[in-house]
Design a protein around this motif. Sequence first.
Motif, short mmCIF file in Angstrom:
data_model
loop_
_atom_site.label_atom_id
_atom_site.label_comp_id
_atom_site.label_asym_id
_atom_site.label_seq_id
_atom_site.Cartn_x
_atom_site.Cartn_y
_atom_site.Cartn_z
N PRO A 41 -15.10 8.77 -1.41
CA PRO A 41 -14.68 7.61 -2.21
C PRO A 41 -15.51 7.51 -3.49
N THR B 166 -4.06 6.34 -3.39
CA THR B 166 -5.41 5.86 -3.12
C THR B 166 -5.59 5.36 -1.68
N LYS B 167 -4.46 5.08 -0.99
CA LYS B 167 -4.59 4.50 0.34
C LYS B 167 -3.72 5.15 1.43
N ASN B 168 -2.62 5.77 1.03
CA ASN B 168 -1.68 6.27 2.05
C ASN B 168 -1.15 7.66 1.73
N GLU C 36 -16.67 2.11 1.34
CA GLU C 36 -16.05 3.26 1.99
C GLU C 36 -16.96 4.48 1.93
N ASP D 215 0.80 -1.22 0.00
CA ASP D 215 0.00 0.00 0.00
C ASP D 215 0.84 1.27 0.00
N ASP E 86 -7.48 9.09 -2.03
CA ASP E 86 -7.52 8.67 -0.62
C ASP E 86 -8.26 9.75 0.16
N LYS F 103 -15.32 1.93 -4.63
CA LYS F 103 -15.22 2.12 -3.18
C LYS F 103 -16.59 2.38 -2.55
N LYS G 87 -0.44 2.60 -5.26
CA LYS G 87 -1.38 2.51 -4.15
C LYS G 87 -1.37 3.73 -3.23
#
Length: 509
Positions: free
Chosen positions: A491, A295-297, A498, A287, A329, A495, A292
């Motif tokens: 999101p 989108t995540k971190n 989410e 991630d 994200d 997603k 990634k």
Amino acid sequence: MILFKILGMATMFFITGCSQTNKQTTLNNTNGEPVVISGSFKQIESARDSLRIYFGGIVSGNRKLQVLDTMIYSDSNGRFSFTSSKISENQRITIAFYRKRNSSGRYYNAFRDYLVSPGDTIKVQVDRRGDKATYDFSGSSNPFFELQCHLDFQANSQFDRFKEHYGHTLYNLEIHKRFGITQQWGDSILNHQLQYLKEFKPKLPSKMYATIKAEVIGDNYYKYRNYWSLKNSSLTDQDRKVLMAMVDDTFQSLIKENEVANSWKSVKYLSLLPIGKLILEHPNDRDFEFDKIYTKNFSALCDFWKNELDGRLQEMLFIFNLQNPKVTDTNGFEACLYTGYTLIKSPDLKKIMQQWYGRKVRGAQAYNFKLQDTLGNMVRLEDFKGKVVYLEVWFTGCGACRVLAKQVDQKVYPKFKDNKDMVFISISMDKNRNQWLKSVASEHYGLKEHVHLYTNGQGMKHPFIKYYGIQGGPTTMIIDKHGKMFSVTPPKIGKSKELIALLEEALAK
């Protein structure tokens, strides 16, 4: 007159969004002197060539960040001319030449983000009679413009030579050795470029010299030190040890450069370099890899800029990355937005944060729109006080808008359709009312149970759209029961869970 041939610069210049041709807006500066760019096209067949010019701004080409965007057409003799507003300090200019032949056309991104000074007069003849472009410079300020052009061409041609020389053979080596060879080649090119630049140091203003130097280094590092491309699954312990040292050395060598904060190429590179460090620090977590992290971190990147940098460079990194369209994200973006909004102190950057991002932080008063529904009734945001509003901006023909609408209609809306404290609103940027009504009736862009509103044919010029700087669709946001922003990046596609969780959080407030 200096002849400088640029060969092989067939880079495509992809233009997005709409602009007003032959309409020049001006930068808010009444002091100083203008910059004048003039010249002509040499050609065989008759055609109307043109130039797309981006002038000024923090990051050239980004209209959010105070950039003039205009189109200049050549006359019947192939001549063109551009005069900027008056400036009192160095600005950036991008000149993208457009060549139209028969029914096709193409942009050539010849000069990107070059520095110009107040009073600069630059003349250029563009010879398009062959497959390759030739640029013939003259004018009082030609040497410095030509210098940047030469450095640009040299960097690109040497990078092509590097790829031709090694091809795919580097991929047979251990990863740290591959990066070592690549960096060594890049360093040799960089040393040659900096030596060439040094010859101009006595003639250049100190700030311009330092900025061009930072540009050269940032561009070189971007080409030869792309640590963000690392994949955890391929790295050995030895790779990690060696590469971490290389990343740290690269970071320290770049941030010590004067004017690094005013070099968009260095800022761009420092936006990406921490990804490599995060990959190396999290060996078992995909991630943090490039595909990634946005989108995540995303918050991990913001934490790096916050903790490892300070001053103008730190502020520029927040400004530069908060307008990155790759960031999806939700929690990371909104945390980063709040951090940037509270951290940035420089007056010019603070103004941008307040104008473009201050309106989007959680808790900011939402724009009280007044829009027409399908029956012609005027609908205001304040009509929904006491309800959580999920809002989507779209336009007919937007494929992603249809995909998102289908996802929301099938997986999200059913969870809330009986909740009287929840409303789903769609706002169309269509310019044709009948087209909008037809699209609404098709339910491709939202169910008939939603509230469908129209920007009265104004599209991107509507006050609501302009207020949030919306550049396309689908653009979504969540507004809480008190008419305040809850999320500016809910999101989206893929997603649903989410998004449901975020809406439930808003309802619980």
